[in-house]
Enzyme design. Structure first.
Site, PDB file in Angstrom:
ATOM      1  CD  GLN A   1     -83.847-130.749 -37.864  1.00  0.00           C
ATOM      2  OE1 GLN A   1     -83.236-131.435 -38.643  1.00  0.00           O
ATOM      3  NE2 GLN A   1     -84.529-130.946 -36.691  1.00  0.00           N
ATOM      4  N   GLY A   2     -82.373-125.913 -39.290  1.00  0.00           N
ATOM      5  CA  GLY A   2     -81.144-125.547 -39.200  1.00  0.00           C
ATOM      6  C   GLY A   2     -80.819-125.874 -37.465  1.00  0.00           C
ATOM      7  CE1 TYR A   3     -84.289-127.338 -35.072  1.00  0.00           C
ATOM      8  CE2 TYR A   3     -83.797-129.422 -33.684  1.00  0.00           C
ATOM      9  CZ  TYR A   3     -84.745-128.141 -34.086  1.00  0.00           C
ATOM     10  OH  TYR A   3     -86.079-128.304 -33.751  1.00  0.00           O
ATOM     11  CB  SER A   4     -76.144-129.967 -36.590  1.00  0.00           C
ATOM     12  OG  SER A   4     -76.968-131.166 -35.904  1.00  0.00           O
TER      13      SER A   4
ATOM     14  CB  SER B   1     -81.243-133.087 -44.885  1.00  0.00           C
ATOM     15  OG  SER B   1     -80.069-133.831 -44.284  1.00  0.00           O
TER      16      SER B   1
ATOM     17  CD  GLU C   1     -84.673-134.905 -36.895  1.00  0.00           C
ATOM     18  OE1 GLU C   1     -84.264-134.071 -36.000  1.00  0.00           O
ATOM     19  OE2 GLU C   1     -83.766-134.975 -37.855  1.00  0.00           O
TER      20      GLU C   1
END
Lengths: 367, 395
Positions: free
Chosen positions: B129-132, B164, B247
């Site tokens: 997951q490419g969020y923060s 992660s 999530e």
């Protein structure tokens, strides 16, 4: 697997909300607080709707429903801060009479409750403010066929207007506590009203000096009475907390400080969110506890103890925080917050403290 | 209200249980969440998910045309419960199964669903997951990773962090800024990036547990086909929130808490204080019950939400509390275990004298990570207050 309210249960709850919003607004609650704590006009209305006999078996003129349905009404009663003996009479005392399978000696009282002609209550505590069996000292003795009770019962809700009192007593020959029905006008019964904090409920001391009683036949009735009382109070607490939270949240949207509604500040948001995050899972817990009681499941007592401990903790602490969210106005007599704040304290202590019920959970769980 | 399962469901449960008893790997994939490093471990983890999928026990509710079985959510919940009961290893494809998959089912094109969903099930493609970003944590919508449209491609530049599983992911679902002029929530797009694309660098970060579980991911002129856009251009924020919803439910899942509580209770029974088991200590006993009550409430709360799902009821405020309560509770359970152990809790999990096979020191730290990940408890409280209680926005 279906763990949700049925359409009928939801309708029962919705209709109770509608009725009490209309007939039991806080202006009415306040009038009752200033008089004798018993709103007769409202009780005539709920009698017509069949609330009194909701859990009374059909053979005695009731609707024959269970504690899950009763919990819907009690939740709404808690939401409205409904004053009067309904919870004590139609849920707890009725529930106690229902524990007896035969129609003797309970049938006449169940019938009278369903018809709205009698009010019952329960007397547990002696002098210690505790419902722990080890602290209960009222004595019953057999005198020929008649049973005589001697003791002083504290904090009995609506004893003054009750037609009968379910009294917890013990005889000296066995550790088993038993339940006896004492009629209001029996000789040897003296009722002394107390001055209590929560004016939406009235309490009294009941002095029993050789008062005659009829024993409810059956084993282990006291533990079942504790289940019924704890469940009823847990349901009232759920609704009461809902209302206190709603009031605090609505106030936070209109009260401005620093040029903004105070509800835009995270300190208040987090206080409100913490209450919600405790209350919603606890609602699920209460549903299961009531369902398990009605279905006679072996884990019912344990889950009821969980629900009582949890919901009374949430209500006591949450209503405290809801007063705080109001600031100074929340501390006034004029504002309605203290009505729920005080009911929360009543609920927390009545029918066993959270710590008492947590100990039951541990003991029943073999910790 | 009827909490009984049907006889078909009970039979299904027995079948799942028997399968797990037979097939759960007993070594090499621990039930405690370990650092996931080497290629051999990765192969075993993928093999386990493949086996489970071949048996028909992965993503049961997904539509049939994408490899699912279109079963009702009760079956999925039975499988989840049985996995916990059997202490089955976590699924390596969890991000795809729990987060991207459900999002694509709602928001993806037919082509995207056909292309990606089946490989999520078989663990052929692992997702991250490419969020923060370094400057965008709780304020996720301020993200700066830029995607410019050139021809039929996005050119991506920027950096993600706390990613992660990026070290062994094949694909990333990623939030990028496609319109820097628009208000922050309206210039974000949701795109799918192959991790082997030139210009991507993954650099591991060491967590407080000592593991290399999460990473920094750098993008230097990374070319991504425009067809990898999910939903409309600049409307990625809505999709991002759909993924976050999944999530949060995954992180706050109640199914592990009950087992963790029983492990804590068993531990407390073995510890002596003042000549009696810790469970008889009046103070610790009360604390254990408080925890069990919360655990049971969350277990029942999950069943209530499962019922709402079956009835087709839109999730309301009751589902917004899952992440906050579930992750805090898991951390509280581990903290109670640490306190129960007294000064033996100073021992790290690697020490041979660590109690309960060193489960708790690790769990105590790991569970705090989950209180943070997916939006910290503070952010969850803002969400409950603003979206659930409609309290005014502060920003």
């Amino acid at each position: 697997m279906d763990f949700g309210l049925s359409e009928e249960q939801q309708q029962l709850k919705d209709s109770a909300r509608a009725l009490l919003t209309h007939e039991c607004p806080t202006t009415e609650v306040r009038k009752v607080m200033a008089s004798d704590g018993y709103p007769r006009a409202l009780y005539e209305q709920v009698a017509k709707l069949g609330w009194n006999g909701l859990i009374v078996p059909e053979q005695f003129g009731g609707a024959g429903l269970g504690m899950l349905e009763m919990a819907m009404l009690l939740e709404e009663g808690g939401y409205a801060a409904m004053p009067g003996p309904f919870l004590f009479s139609s849920a707890i005392a009725t529930g106690a009479l229902k524990l007896v399978r035969s129609s003797e000696p309970t049938g006449k009282w169940l019938k009278a409750i369903a018809e709205g002609k009698a009010i019952g209550t329960v007397a547990i505590n002696d002098r210690t403010g505790s419902i722990d069996p080890r602290d209960l000292t009222t004595i019953a003795t057999k005198n020929g066929e008649a049973l005589r009770i001697n003791g002083v019962k504290s904090n009995v809700p609506y004893a003054e207007i009750a037609d009968f009192i379910v009294v917890v007593a013990r005889d000296l020959s066995s550790p088993e506590l038993w339940l006896g029905v004492v009629e209001k006008n029996a000789p040897g019964v003296t009722i002394k009203p107390r001055k209590n904090l929560d004016l939406t409920r009235r309490i009294a001391s009941v002095e029993l000096e050789g008062a005659s009683a009829v024993r409810l036949p059956g084993e282990g009735l006291y533990a079942k009475l504790v289940d019924i009382g704890a469940l009823a109070i847990a349901a009232d607490s759920l609704g009461g907390m809902e209302r206190a939270l709603e009031m605090a949240v609505e106030y936070s949207k209109v009260r401005e400080q620093f040029g903004k509604p105070i509800g835009s500040f995270q300190a208040l948001k987090h206080a409100a969110a913490e209450i919600v995050s405790e209350l919603e899972p606890a609602r699920s817990l209460l549903w299961y506890a009531a369902y398990a009681f009605d279905a006679g499941l072996p884990d019912a007592s344990r889950y009821i103890a969980m629900a009582k401990a949890r919901l009374c903790d949430i209500y006591a602490r949450g209503s405290d925080r809801a007063v705080l969210m109001h600031g100074g106005i929340g501390f006034t007599w004029e504002h309605d917050m203290h009505i729920w704040f005080k009911r929360a304290r009543f609920n927390e202590s009545y029918f066993g403290s959270p710590a008492f019920h947590r100990e039951r959970v541990a003991a029943l769980g073999g910790y | 209200m009827d909490l009984n399962f049907t006889s078909e469901e009970e039979a299904f449960r027995q079948k799942v249980r028997a399968f797990l008893e037979e097939n759960v790997p007993r070594s090499g994939l621990s039930d405690t969440r370990e650092g996931r490093e080497d290629k051999e471990w990765l192969g075993r983890a993928k093999a386990w998910q493949r086996k489970l999928n071949e048996a028909g026990y992965v993503a049961l509710a997904w539509p049939k045309e994408y490899g699912g079985q279109a079963m009702d959510p009760v079956r999925q919940s039975i499988v989840n419960d049985e996995m916990v009961r059997a202490r089955a290893p976590y699924l390596i494809g969890g991000s795809g199964l729990g987060m991207l998959g459900p999002t694509l089912i709602s928001w993806g094109t037919e082509e995207q669903k056909k292309r990606y969903l089946p490989k999520i099930l078989t663990a052929e493609e692992i997702w991250c997951q490419g969020y923060s970003e370094p400057g965008s944590g709780s304020d996720l919508a301020s993200l700066k990773t830029r995607a410019e449209i050139v021809g039929d491609e996005f050119i991506v530049n920027g950096q993600k962090v706390w990613t992660s599983g990026a070290q062994h992911a094949d694909m990333m679902f990623c939030l990028v800024r496609t319109d820097p002029e628009a208000p922050k929530h309206r210039g974000i797009s949701y795109i799918l990036i192959a991790m082997h694309t030139p210009g991507i660098t993954v650099r591991p970060l060491v967590q407080m547990t000592g593991d290399r579980g999460f990473n920094e991911v750098f993008f230097d002129n990374v070319h991504v086909p425009r067809k990898n856009l999910v939903a409309k251009l600049n409307e990625g924020w809505i999709v991002a929130n759909a993924t976050l919803f999944h999530e949060r439910n995954m992180l706050g899942s109640a199914s592990g808490s009950e087992q963790r509580f029983h492990r804590l209770l068993a531990l407390a029974k073995t510890i002596e204080r003042g000549g009696q088991p810790l469970t008889k200590d009046p103070v610790f006993r009360q604390r254990l019950v408080e925890l069990e009550i919360k655990v049971q409430a969350m277990r029942l709360h999950a069943l209530r939400q499962l019922t709402d799902q079956i009835r087709g009821k839109h999730p309301g405020i009751e589902s917004m509390v899952n992440k906050l309560v579930g992750t805090e509770l898991n951390h509280d359970l581990a903290t109670a275990a640490m306190e129960a152990m007294g000064d033996d809790s100073m021992l790290a999990r690697e020490d041979e004298k660590a109690l309960d096979r060193g489960y708790w020191p690790y769990e105590w730290m790991f569970s705090l990570g989950l209180v943070i990940g997916g939006g910290t408890s503070h952010i969850q409280k803002n969400i409950i207050a603003e979206r659930g209680l409609k309290m005014p926005k502060s920003r």
